[in-house]
Design an enzyme around this catalytic site. Structure first.
Site, PDB file in Angstrom:
ATOM      1  N   CYS A 190      -1.152   6.219   9.017  1.00 24.02           N
ATOM      2  CA  CYS A 190      -1.493   4.975   8.338  1.00 24.02           C
ATOM      3  C   CYS A 190      -2.591   5.293   7.339  1.00 24.02           C
ATOM      4  CB  CYS A 190      -1.908   3.901   9.339  1.00 24.02           C
ATOM      5  SG  CYS A 190      -3.290   4.380  10.401  1.00 24.02           S
ATOM      6  N   ARG A 193       0.840  -1.196   0.000  1.00 22.76           N
ATOM      7  CA  ARG A 193       0.000   0.000   0.000  1.00 22.76           C
ATOM      8  C   ARG A 193       0.878   1.251   0.000  1.00 22.76           C
ATOM      9  NH1 ARG A 193      -4.648   0.209   4.288  1.00 22.76           N
ATOM     10  NH2 ARG A 193      -5.327   1.897   2.896  1.00 22.76           N
TER      11      ARG A 193
END
Length: 275
Positions: A231, A175
């Site tokens: 995050c 990611r």
């Protein structure tokens, strides 16, 4: 080193105020159902989306709650600034760390994350109950620790070189590199960010850091660097923030809005690739 984590063996130290933060990102009702089915006697329940986020805000998927909301949460939970507070989730999850960070942000001085989680307490023989716990209300006045919090503007200042600091992305490497993005509309990471996957902190269902993990953290960020952790939505960054605190990092912030907030701004710059 700052003590952040407690183990079941430490609980003989005395009286604790317990907070159950079990939750599932796949099933938002799972945590409250688990609490009602049986929780450690005396524990209150804090829900990620109802208590630990402002789901009406547009600043990311799990936005920062208001000070008014948090104050009410602390008060109805019967908390005082000097209380010994033990927070647990299912073990090896990010939810207790999210609550721990918000409690620290509120200025509570003795808050800890239980490494083994709920099942560790059950295995150790701590009694369960099914009735909802309603503590005596407190009138605590939080002492807000703004030094722990970062918003989009502060992150932009780092990206554009107006403020010193390191951005640390706690998501999985794919990611971070923009190879896989299941949740956000734009793949990649905030420009200049380094990467350390928070899941590397989990060993046998517990948050921990062996020598190899500590060495890897040290190779990623130095103990004297100013670090802002993020995050996808500010949840899984919290365990990494907690571990860095435990390892003695002093200049730490959490970008609660995180990547989901960053890319909600039109034309927000992102990078792809990287380690």
């Amino acid at each position: 080193m700052t003590e952040v984590f407690k183990s079941v063996d430490d609980l003989a130290e005395g009286y604790w105020k317990l907070i159950d933060t079990r939750f599932s990102l796949q099933d938002p009702d799972a945590g409250s159902k688990a609490y009602k089915a049986g929780h450690i006697a005396g524990a209150v329940h804090w829900d990620l989306e109802k208590d630990l986020s402002d789901m009406h805000s547009k600043n990311g998927r799990h936005p920062m709650p208001s000070r008014e909301h948090l104050t009410e949460l602390f008060r109805r939970s019967g908390l005082g600034l000097d209380d010994r507070i033990l927070i647990y989730d299912g073990g090896g999850e990010p939810f207790a760390a999210r609550a721990w960070w918000l409690v620290r942000y509120g200025g509570f001085r003795q808050a800890y994350i239980l490494r083994e989680g709920h099942e560790g307490l059950v295995r150790a023989g701590y009694p369960l109950e099914t009735e909802e716990v309603t503590p005596k209300r407190s009138e605590v006045k939080p002492e807000w620790q703004e030094r722990l919090y970062a918003d989009r503007e502060q992150v932009r200042d780092i990206v554009e070189g107006r403020s010193p600091g390191v951005l640390l992305d706690a998501r999985a490497a794919d990611r971070y590199a923009g190879k896989h993005e299941p949740l956000d509309p734009v793949a990649g990471h905030i420009p200049g960010a380094r990467n350390f996957d928070w899941s590397r902190l989990i060993t046998d269902g517990e948050l921990s850091a062996d020598e190899e993990t500590v060495r890897a953290i040290r190779e990623t960020v130095g103990p004297d660097e100013s670090v802002t952790v993020y995050c996808g939505s500010g949840v899984t960054a919290a365990p990494l923030h907690a571990m860095l605190t435990h390892l003695g990092h002093k200049d730490l912030r959490l970008y609660v809005g995180s990547y989901s907030d960053w890319v909600s701004e039109p034309d927000a710059p992102v990078e792809n690739g990287g380690r």
